[in-house]
Design a protein around this motif. Structure first.
Motif, short mmCIF file in Angstrom:
data_model
loop_
_atom_site.label_atom_id
_atom_site.label_comp_id
_atom_site.label_asym_id
_atom_site.label_seq_id
_atom_site.Cartn_x
_atom_site.Cartn_y
_atom_site.Cartn_z
N UNK A 329 0.83 -1.21 0.00
CA UNK A 329 0.00 0.00 0.00
C UNK A 329 0.86 1.26 0.00
N UNK A 330 1.90 1.25 0.84
CA UNK A 330 2.80 2.40 0.87
C UNK A 330 3.57 2.56 -0.43
N UNK A 331 4.01 1.43 -1.00
CA UNK A 331 4.71 1.47 -2.28
C UNK A 331 3.79 2.03 -3.37
N UNK A 332 2.54 1.61 -3.37
CA UNK A 332 1.59 2.08 -4.36
C UNK A 332 1.34 3.58 -4.23
N UNK A 333 1.19 4.05 -3.01
CA UNK A 333 0.98 5.49 -2.80
C UNK A 333 2.17 6.29 -3.31
N UNK A 407 8.81 7.26 -0.35
CA UNK A 407 8.47 8.22 -1.39
C UNK A 407 9.60 9.21 -1.61
N UNK A 408 10.22 9.66 -0.54
CA UNK A 408 11.35 10.59 -0.66
C UNK A 408 12.50 9.94 -1.43
N UNK A 409 12.85 8.72 -1.06
CA UNK A 409 13.96 8.03 -1.72
C UNK A 409 13.63 7.77 -3.19
N UNK A 410 12.39 7.37 -3.48
CA UNK A 410 11.97 7.18 -4.86
C UNK A 410 12.13 8.47 -5.65
N UNK A 411 11.71 9.59 -5.08
CA UNK A 411 11.83 10.87 -5.75
C UNK A 411 13.28 11.26 -5.95
N UNK A 412 14.10 11.08 -4.92
CA UNK A 412 15.53 11.42 -5.02
C UNK A 412 16.18 10.63 -6.15
N UNK A 413 15.90 9.36 -6.23
CA UNK A 413 16.54 8.51 -7.23
C UNK A 413 16.03 8.80 -8.64
N UNK A 414 14.72 8.80 -8.80
CA UNK A 414 14.14 8.97 -10.13
C UNK A 414 14.40 10.37 -10.68
N UNK A 415 14.11 11.37 -9.90
CA UNK A 415 14.33 12.73 -10.37
C UNK A 415 15.82 13.04 -10.50
N UNK A 416 16.63 12.46 -9.62
CA UNK A 416 18.07 12.70 -9.69
C UNK A 416 18.68 12.16 -10.98
N UNK A 417 18.21 11.01 -11.44
CA UNK A 417 18.73 10.42 -12.68
C UNK A 417 18.27 11.21 -13.90
N UNK A 418 17.02 11.68 -13.88
CA UNK A 418 16.44 12.29 -15.07
C UNK A 418 16.67 13.80 -15.18
#
Length: 452
Positions: A329-333, A407-418
């Motif tokens: 659920x947290x991953x989906x959010x 969510x923070x780590x997902x954002x850091x990684x995805x946005x950081x790469x792109x």
């Protein structure tokens, strides 16, 4: 032992803050990405027990450290924005069109969508679901440096005219304002958890938390910024002593930060807004003076240090139990917010009746998608969650901490790469070289009409 470990972590963060920018400048990898990964690797080592990582036991420490980090970033963002804003000129307000759209349309849409996901998918209580939406709604001035304006232009750089980069401007100005404007919805979640039925407090929320505290925060920022601008730039006559700006006393920026936040909070307003408005008011005074760069450099170094320290500790916590309660659920959010909710909410805000790309505040279709996508989540979310958890124990569950951290780590990684490849592509589309100043004016672009 715990204090010694904190010194070790702080020393490592300081060292990485010095060496990483040079090492990573030719790679599509951001310093926040590296710090999180390094922290996770450290967390896998047999660290002694007692490291202050558990958010339930160290909520107050997390709140104050993240609070200071966001404040420093807000001061830096306010000083970096060159586009003037005159409260009395409609044409000036129109140049900030992307900002108002993101705040008034995209942010409430994001809060509502994430709250609905939390209630419907995760089965959260209404107050907890609303808090999740409020906590994850603001973009972050701390971690979004790769997609923000670089800093104040002064002297021969014609600082009175903002460059043609409305992508960086939109993301920078949004990050500066929405951290303060997320607070009314955090308070709504707190009131719902502590006071119960909406009917008993809704008008108080609208009148005081949504309107009153915003107005107070803005007025305090204007007043403190105006007063400190007089202190900084007075004494320009030959018969007077050199001004603070002429002496290069750049530590005045720290006095501005602390004073604006303190007065704003004591007066009952949103201190985050006070700091950002204070910084912009300082920036509006003597725009061509090199003193603005000196102040910005002080804040930038502090911001880098605090940011990397927080991320290093966050990385350690990730592999030391912070994600223990994370479920599908947290991953989906988190995935829904970063990949669907924010991009769609941002585009819905920016696309209708958009200004022409050749006008100040105008964007092309690809630029609107870029602004919509790069809604970086970060340190501010940790602060809001820690603050709310201090007001009501029901709002600080382990699941919330795990979901927000993911969510923070997902954002850091995805946005950081792109960030680097996307911004370079947009720069080329705008007719600039890859190494051009992202805030440089484009010939033929009409100037923003007035300095505030």
């Amino acid at each position: 032992m715990t204090a010694d470990l904190v010194y070790v972590v702080a020393g490592g963060a300081l060292l990485l803050a010095v060496v990483l920018p040079q090492l990573l400048r030719h790679w599509a990898i951001s310093a926040p990405m590296v710090l999180v990964v390094v922290g996770m690797l450290i967390g896998l080592t047999p660290l002694p027990d007692g490291m202050p990582l558990d958010p339930q036991d160290n909520r107050a420490t997390i709140e104050h450290v993240t609070e200071l980090t966001v404040l420093i970033a807000l001061m830096g963002v306010g000083l970096a924005i060159d586009r003037p804003l005159s409260l009395l000129r409609r044409s000036s307000w129109r140049g900030w069109s992307p900002t108002w759209r993101l705040l008034v349309v995209a942010m409430p849409l994001t809060i509502g969508a994430v709250a609905l996901l939390g209630w419907w998918v995760a089965g959260l209580a209404p107050a907890v679901a609303l808090l999740l939406g409020a906590v994850l709604s603001p973009t972050d001035p701390v971690l979004a440096s790769d997609v923000q304006v670089e800093g104040p232009r002064t002297g021969s750089e014609d600082p009175g005219v903002e460059g043609h980069d409305d992508v960086r401007f939109g993301l920078t100005s949004e990050a500066g304002l929405n951290d303060g404007l997320a607070f009314p919805f955090v308070y709504a979640a707190i009131l719902l958890a502590t006071e119960g039925a909406v009917g008993g407090w809704v008008w108080e929320w609208v009148g005081f938390y949504l309107v009153g505290k915003v107005v107070i925060g803005v007025l305090v920022g204007l007043a403190v910024g105006w007063a400190l601008a007089k202190v900084a730039f007075r004494g320009r006559r030959r018969t007077e002593a050199p001004s603070v700006a002429e002496r290069g006393e750049s530590l005045l920026v720290l006095a501005a930060l602390v004073s604006a936040y303190g007065v704003g909070e004591v007066a009952g307003g949103y201190g985050f807004l006070s700091v950002f408005v204070c910084a912009m008011t300082l920036r509006s005074a003597e725009r061509g003076h090199e003193y603005h760069k000196a102040m910005h450099e002080v804040v930038e170094r502090l911001e880098r240090l605090f940011t990397l320290f927080v991320l290093l500790v966050l990385g350690i916590a990730l592999t030391r139990g912070l994600l223990a309660t994370l479920d599908w659920r947290g991953v989906l959010v988190g995935l829904a917010l970063v990949l669907v909710v924010r991009p769609l909410a941002g585009y819905v805000a920016l696309a209708p009746w958009a200004r022409h790309p050749d006008e100040v505040g105008g964007t092309t279709g690809p630029e609107r998608w870029a602004v919509s996508f790069f809604g970086v989540r970060g340190v501010g979310s940790l602060f809001y969650l820690a603050y709310a958890a201090g007001e009501s124990g029901d709002l600080g569950t382990d699941w919330l901490w795990s979901t927000v951290a993911f969510t923070i780590v997902l954002s850091v990684m995805l946005h950081g790469v792109l960030a680097t490849p996307v911004m370079k592509r947009l720069d080329r589309a705008r007719g600039r070289g890859a190494d051009a100043d992202p805030d440089r004016d484009v010939p033929g672009r009409s100037a923003s009409p007035l300095a505030s």
